[in-house]
Structures are given as C-alpha cells and as structure tokens.
Write a protein that holds these residues in place. Sequence first.
Motif: not given
Length: 375
Positions: A152-157
């Motif tokens: 469950d991918l939720e965020d990115l940086a």
Amino acid sequence: MRRRLPAFALAIGAVALAACSDTTPSDTTPSDTTPSDTTPSDTTPSDTELSSTAATTTVVVEVSTPISSQSTTTTVAREAQALKLCSYDTTFVLGQVQSPALDEASGLVASRRYGGVIWAHNDGGEDPGLFAIAADGTDLGFHPLVTDGVSDLEDLAMITGPEGDDVLLADIGDNGARRASIRIYRFAEPDPGVIAPITEVEIIDYVYPDRPHNAEVLLVDEANSQIVIVTKEQDVVDGIPPELGPTAPSFVFAGPLDAQRRSPVELFAVGMLDTPLLETRTTALTPNPISLSGFGGLPTGGSVSPDGALIALRTYETIWLWPRVPERSVAEALASDPCQVRVAPEDQGEAVAFFGNSLITLSEGANRPLLELRP
C-alpha cells in the motif's frame, strides 16, 4: 490497499454543508505560468496575521538540542517564510493531469534535478511505479517499479543519494492495522526523458515498537538521515465503519535511513500530534463535505522543503505548515505551533509537495487539476 471514501459519506457531508453554509466558492484561478520564484518577504507578518493562521497543538516531543543565539535570525526568517505561505488564499490551476492512469494520486515530489518535472504515484500496490508529469499536467511517462511484495504505497520523498538524488517510496498504508512490517523503497531518481523500468531498488523494512499503525505521511529528515512517519488514527465508534471513524491523535515515529542495519529496523516513538485539535481550528475558504463527516483532519500526505526549512502536513481539508531551524530535527519541529495554508477543496486530497517557493496539491481521481498555492 486502494480505498476511496464511500460515496454516501461524501453525500452526507454535502447535504449537511448545503443546509448550514452559504459560503461562496474559493478563488481558484487558471494559470499557465511556471512555478513561482517569489522570494519570501523580509517583513515578519503582523500579530493579527499570526493569530488568524496559527494553531496551538499538543505534541509530546523531547527537545534535546537548544537553539543557539546565532540561529535567532534564521528562526525569525523561517517563521516569516511559513507565515507568508499561510497568508495566501488563492489557488491557481497549473494544469490538468493528462495521464488517465494516474487516478489514485497519493504522493507528489518535485524533481530537484529536472526543472519543472513532478513525480507522482498511485495509492495501493497495483501496478506500482512513478508517473512523470510536467507542471501543466503533461504526461511525461510512467516508470514501473520492478519489485515484489508491494502492499500500500502512500507517500513519496526525495533525498540526496550517492550519485544525484534518490527517491523514497513509502509502502506504509495499513487500513486494517495488521501488517507485521512496513517498507521504504529507495532508488536513484529516473531520467524523465528515458522511459524505463526501475530495477535497482534498495528495500528497508521497518516495524513499529508497539503495534501496527495505518499511515499516509512520510517526512524526510535529511540532516539526521531519518524518516519520520505520522500515523492516521481514527476513533472506534459503535455503528460506524472504521474508515469513517472520527479523527484521533496521530503518533509520530522516526527511524534511521540505513539499510545496513538488521532488517526490519525498529522505529522509535517521538511524539503525538493532536490532529483533532487542529481539525477544530481549521478554517476553510470553502467548506468541504469531508470536514462535516468527522474525519477531515486525518493526515493524508506530507512534504519537507528541499532546504529543510518548512514542513507541510496535509489533511483532507487543509495544509498545516511548520518552520524548522537547523538545530531541530523534523520531529522536534512538529512540537511548535503550525500555521494553516487554506487551499481549494479537493474530493479526496492526499498529495502535497513543495514546488519552488509554492505548494502544489493533487486529488485522487482521473484527470484532476494540479493546484498551486502562491501569491
């Protein structure tokens, strides 16, 4: 897991909204301009401006590093920079996302190497990868992530790597709070001009020190080589589905960004964010039906500015902004008072990123507008 808010929940909020509000829609202005390069003002906002945008939060964080007198000027400048962003109340439409496949946008980050390029990803674990889009929404291609076990991918940086910048893709969603561990995928930033799969991937597994948590916010403390995760907590109420439970205080966890340690790496608790209090202090340009459903204050995305000076945390209905001085970690900065960045309502807003001196947001749904908040 991909999960959109139930339509009946939005409908209930919309009915309540229509019954209790005569507020006119916020200013959303079409724009064909490039990212704003406006320099933050050297003038500190007045006390009136501060009181209208700042909110007092309860964050239990042990602050171990004192701020030196030499950093006073930096502190004031960064607070003024944050308050300047919080004083904006007009949202510009940069463009409309052209790729119909980017229909569950959950994370955004602006490239620091390729000017005008924005990376985005879909929620969930189906067809994982990065979408490259231009500031006007033009589709620049999809780079599939070649790895197993995506949940469950939720965020990115973005973080500085050994050769250029690296991307951090956060597999931290857990709607049922059942996962034994969560995962960060780290890999070199792709070249948006060369459409190719992402195959060289470093995997770091993490475990919470207490129990599983659902989360959608990844913040990077590059100075301390740490990740910070803000959880998404909801109270359990009889007769209400768990995903519709009211906003509960969020836990703040941190962990080393070091794959050489024994996997999984145990996160450590650094505080608690009083998100219900922030929810009560939210003032919206246009009321959002989600806010009337009782969970508008849930944290759904986050971003740290490239220079580390500002921290943005978005909810379904607004964005909160914290200034950060060099002596403070990201977690310690969250113990200070944020100001509110009022944005145009989105159906299910989960993505936020710094873009030059502005903030950009994107909602879930196909062909949604890419919004920018600037003067």
